[in-house]
Scaffold this active site. Structure first.
Site, PDB file in Angstrom:
ATOM      1  N   ASN A  14     -10.059   0.109  -0.442  1.00 25.99           N
ATOM      2  CA  ASN A  14      -8.599   0.202  -0.399  1.00 25.99           C
ATOM      3  C   ASN A  14      -8.036  -0.409  -1.686  1.00 25.99           C
ATOM      4  O   ASN A  14      -8.108  -1.617  -1.876  1.00 25.99           O
ATOM      5  CB  ASN A  14      -8.091  -0.552   0.848  1.00 25.99           C
ATOM      6  CG  ASN A  14      -6.578  -0.492   0.994  1.00 25.99           C
ATOM      7  OD1 ASN A  14      -5.877  -0.080   0.076  1.00 25.99           O
ATOM      8  ND2 ASN A  14      -6.086  -0.918   2.139  1.00 25.99           N
ATOM      9  N   CYS A  16       0.812  -1.228   0.000  1.00 22.63           N
ATOM     10  CA  CYS A  16       0.000   0.000   0.000  1.00 22.63           C
ATOM     11  C   CYS A  16       0.845   1.278   0.000  1.00 22.63           C
ATOM     12  O   CYS A  16       0.346   2.347  -0.326  1.00 22.63           O
ATOM     13  CB  CYS A  16      -0.965   0.005   1.186  1.00 22.63           C
ATOM     14  SG  CYS A  16      -2.134  -1.355   1.131  1.00 22.63           S
ATOM     15  N   HIS A  28      -3.225   7.558   1.991  1.00 17.88           N
ATOM     16  CA  HIS A  28      -3.609   6.239   1.479  1.00 17.88           C
ATOM     17  C   HIS A  28      -4.988   5.907   2.035  1.00 17.88           C
ATOM     18  O   HIS A  28      -5.271   6.128   3.213  1.00 17.88           O
ATOM     19  CB  HIS A  28      -2.582   5.199   1.922  1.00 17.88           C
ATOM     20  CG  HIS A  28      -3.049   3.795   1.729  1.00 17.88           C
ATOM     21  ND1 HIS A  28      -3.569   3.359   0.530  1.00 17.88           N
ATOM     22  CD2 HIS A  28      -3.108   2.736   2.575  1.00 17.88           C
ATOM     23  CE1 HIS A  28      -3.907   2.084   0.653  1.00 17.88           C
ATOM     24  NE2 HIS A  28      -3.652   1.690   1.884  1.00 17.88           N
TER      25      HIS A  28
HETATM   26  N1  ACO Z   1     -18.739  -8.357   8.546  1.00 20.76           N
HETATM   27  C1  ACO Z   1     -19.310  -8.563   9.739  1.00 20.76           C
HETATM   28  N2  ACO Z   1     -18.610  -8.855  10.836  1.00 20.76           N
HETATM   29  C2  ACO Z   1     -17.275  -8.919  10.721  1.00 20.76           C
HETATM   30  C3  ACO Z   1     -16.617  -8.716   9.494  1.00 20.76           C
HETATM   31  C4  ACO Z   1     -17.402  -8.425   8.379  1.00 20.76           C
HETATM   32  N3  ACO Z   1     -16.890  -8.211   7.155  1.00 20.76           N
HETATM   33  N4  ACO Z   1     -15.300  -8.853   9.687  1.00 20.76           N
HETATM   34  C5  ACO Z   1     -15.120  -9.107  10.983  1.00 20.76           C
HETATM   35  N5  ACO Z   1     -16.305  -9.169  11.611  1.00 20.76           N
HETATM   36  C6  ACO Z   1     -16.585  -9.431  13.026  1.00 20.76           C
HETATM   37  C7  ACO Z   1     -15.456 -10.159  13.689  1.00 20.76           C
HETATM   38  O1  ACO Z   1     -15.583 -11.562  13.493  1.00 20.76           O
HETATM   39  C8  ACO Z   1     -15.666  -9.787  15.136  1.00 20.76           C
HETATM   40  O2  ACO Z   1     -16.694 -10.582  15.677  1.00 20.76           O
HETATM   41  P1  ACO Z   1     -16.615 -11.140  17.188  1.00 20.76           P
HETATM   42  O3  ACO Z   1     -16.546  -9.919  18.043  1.00 20.76           O
HETATM   43  O4  ACO Z   1     -17.872 -11.922  17.304  1.00 20.76           O
HETATM   44  O5  ACO Z   1     -15.361 -11.956  17.192  1.00 20.76           O
HETATM   45  C9  ACO Z   1     -16.174  -8.354  15.055  1.00 20.76           C
HETATM   46  O6  ACO Z   1     -16.656  -8.179  13.700  1.00 20.76           O
HETATM   47  C10 ACO Z   1     -15.120  -7.307  15.359  1.00 20.76           C
HETATM   48  O7  ACO Z   1     -13.947  -7.624  14.623  1.00 20.76           O
HETATM   49  P2  ACO Z   1     -12.620  -6.772  14.755  1.00 20.76           P
HETATM   50  O8  ACO Z   1     -11.569  -7.385  13.906  1.00 20.76           O
HETATM   51  O9  ACO Z   1     -12.339  -6.491  16.196  1.00 20.76           O
HETATM   52  O10 ACO Z   1     -13.134  -5.426  14.083  1.00 20.76           O
HETATM   53  P3  ACO Z   1     -12.394  -4.047  14.024  1.00 20.76           P
HETATM   54  O11 ACO Z   1     -13.220  -3.013  14.636  1.00 20.76           O
HETATM   55  O12 ACO Z   1     -10.969  -4.154  14.431  1.00 20.76           O
HETATM   56  O13 ACO Z   1     -12.434  -3.740  12.467  1.00 20.76           O
HETATM   57  C11 ACO Z   1     -11.016  -3.868  10.519  1.00 20.76           C
HETATM   58  C12 ACO Z   1     -11.794  -4.642  11.572  1.00 20.76           C
HETATM   59  C13 ACO Z   1     -11.979  -3.036   9.704  1.00 20.76           C
HETATM   60  C14 ACO Z   1     -10.276  -4.852   9.629  1.00 20.76           C
HETATM   61  C15 ACO Z   1     -10.007  -2.943  11.249  1.00 20.76           C
HETATM   62  O14 ACO Z   1      -9.253  -3.659  12.189  1.00 20.76           O
HETATM   63  C16 ACO Z   1      -9.103  -2.258  10.298  1.00 20.76           C
HETATM   64  O15 ACO Z   1      -9.507  -1.453   9.518  1.00 20.76           O
HETATM   65  N6  ACO Z   1      -7.797  -2.523  10.346  1.00 20.76           N
HETATM   66  C17 ACO Z   1      -6.859  -1.944   9.455  1.00 20.76           C
HETATM   67  C18 ACO Z   1      -6.692  -2.852   8.350  1.00 20.76           C
HETATM   68  C19 ACO Z   1      -6.466  -2.165   7.045  1.00 20.76           C
HETATM   69  O16 ACO Z   1      -6.942  -1.123   6.747  1.00 20.76           O
HETATM   70  N7  ACO Z   1      -5.685  -2.832   6.254  1.00 20.76           N
HETATM   71  C20 ACO Z   1      -5.457  -2.422   4.951  1.00 20.76           C
HETATM   72  C21 ACO Z   1      -4.148  -2.802   4.511  1.00 20.76           C
HETATM   73  S1  ACO Z   1      -2.929  -1.955   5.397  1.00 20.76           S
HETATM   74  C22 ACO Z   1      -3.120  -0.439   4.986  1.00 20.76           C
HETATM   75  O17 ACO Z   1      -3.552  -0.210   3.893  1.00 20.76           O
HETATM   76  C23 ACO Z   1      -2.792   0.589   5.976  1.00 20.76           C
END
Ligand code: ACO
Length: 325
Positions: free
Chosen positions: A282, A115, A252
């Site tokens: 993304n 990224c 980004h």
């Molecule tokens: N739909 C519904 N529920 C979901 C989904 C989905 N697509 N994905 C995960 N869940 C559930 C999980 O299973 C979890 O359930 P549980 O509590 O019963 O176990 C719950 O939602 C919460 O999951 P978390 O992983 O804690 O959710 P979080 O608030 O951390 O959000 C996310 C997840 C959006 C991936 C976040 O961590 C994030 O944005 N991280 C950064 C990742 C990113 O942007 N990466 C891109 C590449 S790197 C870069 O470009 C910088």
């Protein structure tokens, strides 16, 4: 007098097919509400059958060349950032070179920083221009991330999209101050110890297969705000600039909450932040040039504006740059 890399044109290309959150929710256990709330994403563009990274990159490049009033043979170097090349080799940059019809023997190669790829490609091209080795550079970020997603993994597949963006740079003279037009500075970092937070579980030398994206979302999130804030402060300080002087912050587009968190830390208010995550999701290395293209087309970014870029990606890699448009 110093040599500067001045933006002469930008271009973008998005695949025609749009996949909404609602459509994804019909295929996997997710909801429009969850995706919007956690990431800010409403929809993403997905490449059609047979549509490759080089196709998107070529269309974006053609638009940037047209915007600059230049032809393919005016380009001295093509630096293409991607993690989803058409083939393991040759570089997708050389495929684009051929599709553009370049016949001048100029150079082209790919840059792999996930990224952060566009910022790495920009830094590379800027250094070639500053060294006087070329006069014109085509900097591309192009991805078909849909091809490396695990469509069964709802924690990752909802976050990404396909697309390409292009920025054409032309050498010009500056005084060496932050009043100069062009790339003022770039700042790159990586820390390979953080590999396991975001990687693809395959490759030619390990599994012999392409592999699929794996991510520790929460951990990536934590690093993202800290690292991207630090590297933007580094860029501001290197140029003796204050965040108030930045006209447009073009981060980004990973996640709306990461964008807002970083902008808040910098003290840059909402109107000065270019956001496309809702429409594009993304798109990895393509996200910054796509966002630049949107903000140039709708006339937000004007000549003379100060534009601050930052990104973080797998590696981990991260970086920033400041351009006076
Ligand atoms: N739909 C519904 N529920 C979901 C989904 C989905 N697509 N994905 C995960 N869940 C559930 C999980 O299973 C979890 O359930 P549980 O509590 O019963 O176990 C719950 O939602 C919460 O999951 P978390 O992983 O804690 O959710 P979080 O608030 O951390 O959000 C996310 C997840 C959006 C991936 C976040 O961590 C994030 O944005 N991280 C950064 C990742 C990113 O942007 N990466 C891109 C590449 S790197 C870069 O470009 C910088």
């Amino acid at each position: 007098m110093v040599r500067r890399s001045i933006v002469a044109g930008v271009g973008a290309c998005l695949p025609e097919r749009i996949v909404t959150n609602a459509e994804l929710a019909r295929r996997i256990d997710t909801s429009d509400e969850w995706i919007r709330e956690r990431s800010g994403i409403h929809q993403r563009h997905i490449a059609g059958d047979g549509e490759m990274t080089s196709d998107l990159a070529t269309r974006a490049a053609e638009k940037a060349l047209a915007a600059a009033g230049m032809g393919a043979d005016d380009v001295g170097i093509i630096v293409l950032a991607t993690s989803t090349p058409d083939e393991t080799f040759p570089a997708t940059a050389t495929v684009v070179q051929s599709k553009l019809g370049c016949s001048n023997g100029s150079m082209g190669f790919d840059v792999q920083a996930v990224c952060s790829g566009f910022v790495y490609a920009l830094a590379t091209a800027d250094n070639f221009l500053k060294a006087g080795q070329v006069d014109t550079a085509l900097v591309l970020g192009a991805e078909t991330f849909s091809r490396i997603l695990d469509w069964e993994d709802r924690t990752t597949c909802v976050l990404f999209g396909d697309g390409a963006g292009a920025v054409l740079l032309k050498a010009g003279d500056g005084k060496g101050s932050s009043d100069d037009r062009g790339v003022l500075s770039t700042h790159l970092h990586s820390d390979g110890r953080l590999h396991d937070l975001l990687y693809v579980d395959g490759g030619p030398s390990s599994t012999g297969e392409v592999g699929l994206l794996r991510m520790e979302g929460r951990e990536v999130f934590k690093h993202a705000v800290t690292k991207m804030s630090e590297v933007t402060v580094e860029a501001l300080e290197a140029n003796g600039l204050d965040a108030d002087e930045i006209d447009w912050f073009v981060p980004h587009q990973a996640n709306r909450r990461i964008i807002d968190g970083t902008a808040r830390k910098l003290g840059i208010t909402g109107e000065r932040v270019v956001v496309t995550i809702d429409q594009h999701a993304n798109t990895s290395a393509a996200s910054i040039p796509l966002a630049l293209s949107v903000a140039v087309d709708d006339e937000r970014i004007q000549q003379g504006n100060l534009v601050l870029l930052e990104a973080m990606g797998g590696g981990l890699t991260w970086g920033s740059g400041i351009i006076r448009w």
